[in-house]
Design a protein around this motif. Structure first.
Motif, PDB file in Angstrom:
ATOM      1  N   ALA A   1       0.789  -0.986   0.183  1.00 49.29           N
ATOM      2  CA  ALA A   1      -0.362  -0.254   0.098  1.00 49.29           C
ATOM      3  C   ALA A   1       1.050   1.525   0.270  1.00 49.29           C
ATOM      4  O   ALA A   1       0.739   2.592  -0.842  1.00 49.29           O
ATOM      5  CB  ALA A   1      -0.856  -0.255   1.077  1.00 49.29           C
ATOM      6  N   LYS A   2       1.387   1.091   0.743  1.00 49.42           N
ATOM      7  CA  LYS A   2       3.052   2.774   0.690  1.00 49.42           C
ATOM      8  C   LYS A   2       3.967   2.228  -0.295  1.00 49.42           C
ATOM      9  O   LYS A   2       3.894   3.946  -1.065  1.00 49.42           O
ATOM     10  CB  LYS A   2       3.667   2.156   1.699  1.00 49.42           C
ATOM     11  N   LEU A   3       3.842   1.318  -0.413  1.00 55.01           N
ATOM     12  CA  LEU A   3       4.748   1.289  -2.315  1.00 55.01           C
ATOM     13  C   LEU A   3       3.884   1.782  -2.953  1.00 55.01           C
ATOM     14  O   LEU A   3       4.080   2.869  -4.052  1.00 55.01           O
ATOM     15  CB  LEU A   3       4.857  -0.030  -2.769  1.00 55.01           C
ATOM     16  N   ARG A   4       2.560   1.843  -3.579  1.00 55.14           N
ATOM     17  CA  ARG A   4       1.372   2.363  -4.080  1.00 55.14           C
ATOM     18  C   ARG A   4       1.531   3.591  -4.116  1.00 55.14           C
ATOM     19  O   ARG A   4       1.131   4.832  -5.471  1.00 55.14           O
ATOM     20  CB  ARG A   4      -0.177   1.490  -4.315  1.00 55.14           C
ATOM     21  N   LYS A   5       0.837   3.840  -2.709  1.00 54.10           N
ATOM     22  CA  LYS A   5       1.440   5.362  -2.797  1.00 54.10           C
ATOM     23  C   LYS A   5       2.615   6.309  -2.978  1.00 54.10           C
ATOM     24  O   LYS A   5       2.334   7.568  -3.897  1.00 54.10           O
ATOM     25  CB  LYS A   5       0.361   5.682  -1.520  1.00 54.10           C
ATOM     26  N   VAL A   6       3.477   6.007  -3.262  1.00 57.76           N
ATOM     27  CA  VAL A   6       5.199   6.613  -3.785  1.00 57.76           C
ATOM     28  C   VAL A   6       4.668   6.042  -5.459  1.00 57.76           C
ATOM     29  O   VAL A   6       4.735   7.417  -6.175  1.00 57.76           O
ATOM     30  CB  VAL A   6       5.755   5.356  -3.133  1.00 57.76           C
ATOM     31  N   ALA A   7       3.889   5.111  -5.900  1.00 52.53           N
ATOM     32  CA  ALA A   7       3.788   5.197  -7.113  1.00 52.53           C
ATOM     33  C   ALA A   7       2.649   6.393  -7.908  1.00 52.53           C
ATOM     34  O   ALA A   7       3.257   6.222  -9.046  1.00 52.53           O
ATOM     35  CB  ALA A   7       4.216   3.676  -8.030  1.00 52.53           C
ATOM     36  N   GLU A   8       2.711   6.548  -7.140  1.00 53.05           N
ATOM     37  CA  GLU A   8       0.826   7.604  -7.371  1.00 53.05           C
ATOM     38  C   GLU A   8       1.846   8.838  -8.105  1.00 53.05           C
ATOM     39  O   GLU A   8       1.293  10.135  -8.551  1.00 53.05           O
ATOM     40  CB  GLU A   8       0.014   7.473  -7.000  1.00 53.05           C
ATOM     41  N   ILE A   9       2.981   8.831  -7.431  1.00 55.49           N
ATOM     42  CA  ILE A   9       4.021  10.285  -7.110  1.00 55.49           C
ATOM     43  C   ILE A   9       3.809  10.470  -8.407  1.00 55.49           C
ATOM     44  O   ILE A   9       4.973   9.958  -9.387  1.00 55.49           O
ATOM     45  CB  ILE A   9       4.100  10.575  -6.185  1.00 55.49           C
ATOM     46  N   GLU A  10       3.506  11.430  -9.301  1.00 55.76           N
ATOM     47  CA  GLU A  10       4.238  11.560 -11.129  1.00 55.76           C
ATOM     48  C   GLU A  10       5.539  11.553 -11.014  1.00 55.76           C
ATOM     49  O   GLU A  10       6.474  11.179 -12.125  1.00 55.76           O
ATOM     50  CB  GLU A  10       3.004  12.328 -11.681  1.00 55.76           C
ATOM     51  N   GLN A  11       6.439  12.576 -10.353  1.00 55.40           N
ATOM     52  CA  GLN A  11       7.776  12.328 -10.464  1.00 55.40           C
ATOM     53  C   GLN A  11       7.970  11.332 -10.070  1.00 55.40           C
ATOM     54  O   GLN A  11       9.554  11.952 -10.358  1.00 55.40           O
ATOM     55  CB  GLN A  11       7.644  13.611  -9.268  1.00 55.40           C
ATOM     56  N   VAL A  12       8.146  10.627  -9.615  1.00 53.98           N
ATOM     57  CA  VAL A  12       8.473   9.356  -9.492  1.00 53.98           C
ATOM     58  C   VAL A  12       8.613   8.645 -10.456  1.00 53.98           C
ATOM     59  O   VAL A  12       7.279   7.530 -10.983  1.00 53.98           O
ATOM     60  CB  VAL A  12       8.467   8.417  -8.052  1.00 53.98           C
ATOM     61  N   ARG A  13       9.727   8.526 -11.087  1.00 52.22           N
ATOM     62  CA  ARG A  13       9.524   7.003 -12.485  1.00 52.22           C
ATOM     63  C   ARG A  13       9.758   6.834 -12.554  1.00 52.22           C
ATOM     64  O   ARG A  13       9.327   5.635 -13.881  1.00 52.22           O
ATOM     65  CB  ARG A  13      10.734   8.598 -13.816  1.00 52.22           C
ATOM     66  N   MET A  14      10.850   5.962 -12.056  1.00 56.55           N
ATOM     67  CA  MET A  14      11.345   4.483 -11.440  1.00 56.55           C
ATOM     68  C   MET A  14      11.359   3.889 -10.500  1.00 56.55           C
ATOM     69  O   MET A  14      11.879   5.117 -10.035  1.00 56.55           O
ATOM     70  CB  MET A  14      12.184   4.067 -12.729  1.00 56.55           C
ATOM     71  N   PHE A  15      11.897   2.667 -10.379  1.00 56.33           N
ATOM     72  CA  PHE A  15      12.378   1.905  -8.790  1.00 56.33           C
ATOM     73  C   PHE A  15      13.382   1.238  -8.983  1.00 56.33           C
ATOM     74  O   PHE A  15      13.694   0.702 -10.180  1.00 56.33           O
ATOM     75  CB  PHE A  15      11.116   1.083  -8.262  1.00 56.33           C
ATOM     76  N   CYS A  16      14.481   1.641  -8.244  1.00 52.86           N
ATOM     77  CA  CYS A  16      16.074   0.746  -8.023  1.00 52.86           C
ATOM     78  C   CYS A  16      15.705  -0.357  -6.346  1.00 52.86           C
ATOM     79  O   CYS A  16      16.039   0.510  -5.860  1.00 52.86           O
ATOM     80  CB  CYS A  16      16.644   1.376  -8.408  1.00 52.86           C
ATOM     81  N   ILE A  17      15.263  -1.199  -6.734  1.00 59.64           N
ATOM     82  CA  ILE A  17      16.251  -2.365  -6.129  1.00 59.64           C
ATOM     83  C   ILE A  17      17.650  -2.477  -6.077  1.00 59.64           C
ATOM     84  O   ILE A  17      18.255  -2.936  -6.726  1.00 59.64           O
ATOM     85  CB  ILE A  17      15.491  -4.051  -6.334  1.00 59.64           C
ATOM     86  N   LYS A  18      17.603  -1.682  -3.829  1.00 61.96           N
ATOM     87  CA  LYS A  18      19.888  -1.937  -4.233  1.00 61.96           C
ATOM     88  C   LYS A  18      20.405  -3.508  -3.596  1.00 61.96           C
ATOM     89  O   LYS A  18      19.107  -3.707  -2.730  1.00 61.96           O
ATOM     90  CB  LYS A  18      19.431  -0.810  -3.251  1.00 61.96           C
TER      91      LYS A  18
END
Ligand SMILES: Cc1cc2nc3c(=O)[nH]c(=O)nc-3n(C[C@H](O)[C@H](O)[C@H](O)COP(=O)(O)O)c2cc1C
Length: 473
Positions: free
Chosen positions: A206-223
């Motif tokens: 649910a928290k991840l989905r909220k971050v993804a809803e922010i348009e500025q966030v273009r991609m995700f990197c798993i370290k």
């Protein structure tokens, strides 16, 4: 009266010296030098501390300092200030030394009117609903809020927006400062999953989905790992965990923030691929991984596994060299574990080609790639994008004081202490961040055009040579 005051001062002075003599000689037992040479032995420690500053400013030659010599730092400082980097009389670089990079210019270089503007390569195209096409080949690598101050992150965000480059959050989650400038963001999911974790440290969709809803966030990197400390997670000393940082990360205030060495739920290649796809399923934006290369078998096994299921592959891989920077790391890991970007980048590019994944997975490189020569080298070696952390720290005014983990950074780049942060004016430094990024873009383009390439995208291995085979970082 004057005599009495003078006498009192002399007595006080003699008493203090006497006390230190007794303390050094008979009471303290920690320092052999002070036990054997009371008072006067203390000068050794004073000189040792001061030596660091004398060497940096007076005695060390321009090309000698580590991790970055003064020539490199000066290039960034000058570019960031918008001062011309033209050289007069001749180059100070020793073109004969082993490790010297040189590019093979064309007999017919490209004229200004023939050049092509850089266009980024899509990341995650035909895989996710919202693929990303970066505007720049040079961007900002992950540095978390906590490792860097709020003023520094604000300046990076505003500068990144001005230059049209992306800013990686680092593992410390997304703060309001990252969003301030309106730049593109790569959200990093570190092994502690800060910002997108539940109370036990598991991924909270649910928290991840909220971050993804922010348009500025273009991609995700798993370290998976970081060049400066492969095999260990992030470390933020308790003194740097302020109430705000604790709230953003979802952890306890004042307590050292130590991420696990590995994601609990990633134990092998199938679980790694499953995690990538779980995240991608939630965010519907490009998802990649960041790693430092160690065991070679992993690359072969990983790419062989992905060969049969390219749609499940990460949309990008960031290779971080062992020479990479950190806010805090155990010295043996920083000094002796992991492979340099010099070897790992060509190796990964080659393996991606062999397994037919070169067009599917974008390659991002980092590790002391902060001047145009190194950035152009990385692109020639197969990097689609290059990112830097410390280059942008220098643009913010970092003087390489090497105190990132103490909270006493003299320039306020890595300290949230208001005393140090007041020196860093985000508005002015944002301009420097943008100037620096643009200078790198401009000069890499100049190298490409000299090599006869209309665009940076056309740079290839055939355009670069290195004396003695390998660059010395
Ligand atoms: C102060 C500082 C903080 C960093 N924090 C992170 C982090 O949170 N996550 C991460 O993946 N890498 C982190 N890094 C590593 C950088 O993202 C980068 O991979 C590395 O420093 C290589 O780039 P450079 O040589 O241009 O600095 C950090 C580096 C520095 C200097």
């Amino acid at each position: 009266m004057v005599l009495y005051v003078f006498g009192a001062i002399v007595l006080l002075g003699a008493g203090t010296v006497g006390w230190y003599y007794i303390y050094d000689r008979w009471i303290q037992r920690d320092h052999a030098i002070r036990r054997n040479f009371p008072i006067y032995g203390r000068f050794r420690y004073i000189m040792e501390n001061l030596g660091e500053y004398f060497r940096q400013y007076w005695f060390t030659a321009d090309w000698e300092e580590r991790p970055f010599n003064r020539l490199t730092r000066a290039w960034v400082y000058r570019s960031a200030k918008g001062v011309s980097n033209y050289v007069a009389f001749g180059s100070e670089v020793d073109a004969q030394q082993p490790g010297h990079i040189y590019f093979l210019h064309s007999a017919f270089p490209v004229n200004d009117e023939e050049t092509e503007a850089y266009t980024g390569k899509w990341i995650g195209k035909d895989i996710v609903g919202k693929p990303y096409k970066p505007k720049s080949f040079f961007n900002i690598s992950g540095m978390s809020y906590g490792a860097l101050s709020s003023a520094a992150i604000t300046a990076l965000s505003e500068g990144a927006a001005m230059a049209g480059i992306w800013l990686d959050t680092g593992e410390g989650a997304l703060s309001p400062y990252h969003l301030k400038g309106g730049c593109d963001i790569c959200f990093q999911i570190g092994t502690a999953k800060y910002g997108v974790r539940d109370a036990e440290g598991n991924l909270d969709e649910a928290k991840l989905r909220k971050v993804a809803e922010i348009e500025q966030v273009r991609m995700f990197c798993i370290k998976l790992s970081q060049g400066a400390k492969p095999g260990r997670g992030g470390i933020l000393p308790g003194s740097k965990v302020t109430p705000e940082i604790a709230a953003i990360r979802g952890i306890e205030e004042g307590k050292a923030s130590i991420s696990p060495s590995r994601h609990h739920d990633i134990t092998d290649i199938p679980s790694l691929v499953a995690f990538i796809n779980r995240v991608r399923g939630v965010v519907d934006k490009p998802v990649g991984i960041k790693m430092a290369v160690g065991n070679y078998d992993f690359l072969d096994e990983f790419f062989a596994y992905l060969q049969d299921r390219p749609d499940e592959a990460p949309d990008f891989i960031q290779i971080d060299g062992a020479e990479g920077g950190t806010g805090a790391a155990p010295a043996p890991l920083a000094d002796y574990v992991g492979q340099s970007i010099v070897q790992s980048l060509p190796l990964v590019a080659q393996r991606l080609r062999e397994y037919g994944l070169r067009n599917r997975i974008r390659l991002i490189a980092s590790g002391k790639l902060l001047t145009p020569d190194k950035v152009a080298w990385a692109i020639c070696m197969g990097a689609d994008y290059v990112v830097s952390a410390r280059g942008f720290m220098f643009a913010l005014g970092c003087i390489q004081a090497m105190k990132c983990n103490t909270g006493h950074c003299p320039t306020g780049v890595t300290s949230n202490d208001p005393r140090f942060m007041r020196g860093l004016d985000p508005t002015r430094k944002a301009v420097r961040v943008a100037n620096y990024a643009k200078a790198v873009q401009h000069d890499v383009e100049a190298i490409a055009h000299a090599c006869g390439c209309k665009s940076v995208r056309d740079l290839k291995g055939q355009h670069v040579r290195v004396n003695g085979g390998d660059i010395i970082m």
